[in-house]
Design an enzyme around this catalytic site. Structure first.
Site, PDB file in Angstrom:
ATOM      1  CG  ASP A  38       6.742  -2.350  -4.138  1.00  0.00           C
ATOM      2  OD1 ASP A  38       7.699  -2.417  -4.772  1.00  0.00           O
ATOM      3  OD2 ASP A  38       5.649  -1.904  -4.825  1.00  0.00           O
ATOM      4  CE  LYS A  39      10.290   3.466  -7.940  1.00  0.00           C
ATOM      5  NZ  LYS A  39       9.139   4.085  -9.119  1.00  0.00           N
ATOM      6  CB  THR A 191      12.029   0.515  -6.463  1.00  0.00           C
ATOM      7  OG1 THR A 191      11.468   0.371  -7.668  1.00  0.00           O
ATOM      8  CG2 THR A 191      13.446   1.407  -6.414  1.00  0.00           C
ATOM      9  CE  LYS A 219      10.908  -5.888  -5.545  1.00  0.00           C
ATOM     10  NZ  LYS A 219       9.309  -5.380  -5.806  1.00  0.00           N
TER      11      LYS A 219
END
Ligand code: ADP
Ligand code: MG
Length: 293
Positions: A38-39, A191, A219
């Site tokens: 995840d960013k 993201t 996601k």
């Protein structure tokens, strides 16, 4: 019975700040082909600051910021915190707002002085089908090129302001990507943020695979996409939105002070909020395996 060597390594892991919830996943970590990060808040610090803004005619920057802060009053998102802080720094008092609603992966909504007001990213604009005035479009393009996250203020269906926020890449992230590449592991970034920002961060870090503008409900599909290519996939995240992807991954890793849901969905929890522990986890798994043979 738990094999002795595994028991030992689980406590070794614990001493290194790794809580192993699923022993099998811990063993599988040695075989990972790809790790998805995840960013925001994982590869970056997630500490946004409002660095620039633009408004339409008839709306002052102060009005826009105060209105946005009102809508963000109850949100725990890092973007919300940054907007509230920017308003406070300018001594702006936010007008009263009611009927708060979080729109997952998109933004927030509230009623302010009889108006329906939204604050959110590009995903929100798509959902609202908002028209973007030329100069705000230009502002957003420029911000994106500089890896700045842009959020928008929409009042009664009209886009009236845009805010550019800067996040900072964590120092450790550079070493993490390098170390994983050395181990032959593909590094991917996931993201909800814009393509521009995602590409800029990925470029800087040397990350080869980027999934941007991904909605929370999608996601886990990006993890699946990699699995469909025959890869064993790890996922590292912290947010509520990351939970389904953590569950879907072969090795789900929750980082730091992750939300309860993220922690409950993960196989391994990295207590110390240090992404470098992802590398340690893989190495520990490899070391355990060798001992077991
Ligand atoms: P990430 O995938 O980067 O961890 P999220 O899934 O939490 O981010 O959010 C995705 C996008 O939705 C953000 O980049 C932002 O554009 C928008 N967003 C989410 N929550 C908020 C909020 N409270 N205020 C403004 N924008 C938000
Ligand atoms: Mg996040």
């Amino acid at each position: 019975a738990i094999p002795l060597v595994v028991a030992i390594n689980t406590s070794l892991a614990a001493r290194n700040g790794m809580l192993v919830r699923d022993r099998i996943a811990m063993e599988e970590a040695r075989n990972l082909d790809a790790i998805v990060f995840d960013k925001t808040g994982t590869l970056t610090r997630g500490e946004h600051g409002v660095v620039d803004m633009a408004t339409v005619d008839g709306v002052t920057e102060a009005d826009a910021l105060a209105l946005a802060a009102a809508v963000e009053r109850d949100s725990e998102h890092m973007i919300a915190r940054a907007i509230r802080e920017a308003a406070e720094e300018r001594d702006l008092s936010a007008p009263d707002a009611t009927d708060f609603e979080a729109i997952k992966g998109r933004g927030v909504r509230a009623t302010v002085e009889g108006n329906e007001v939204y604050v959110g990213g590009p995903n929100l604009l798509t959902q609202l089908d908002s028209e973007v005035p030329d100069h705000l479009r230009q502002f957003a393009d420029e911000a994106g090129e500089n890896a700045r996250t842009v959020v928008y203020l929409v009042r009664d269906g009209e886009l009236i302001a845009a805010f550019a926020m800067a996040d900072v890449i964590r120092e450790e992230s550079f070493r993490v990507v390098e170390a994983l590449h050395d181990l032959g592991i593909e590094v991917a970034m996931l993201t909800g943020d814009s393509r521009d920002v995602a590409d800029a961060v990925a470029d800087e870090l040397g990350i080869e695979t980027v999934f941007a503008e991904v909605l929370p409900e999608d996601k886990d599909e990006t993890v699946q996409e990699l699995q469909d290519q025959g890869k064993l996939v790890g996922m590292v995240g912290d947010g509520v939105n990351d939970a389904p992807a953590l569950t879907r991954a072969d090795v789900g890793i929750a980082i730091g002070s992750g939300t309860d849901i993220a922690v409950q969905s993960a196989d391994v929890i990295l207590v110390q909020n240090n992404p470098m522990d992802v590398v340690r986890l893989v190495k520990l798994s490899k070391a355990s395996y060798r001992k077991m043979q």
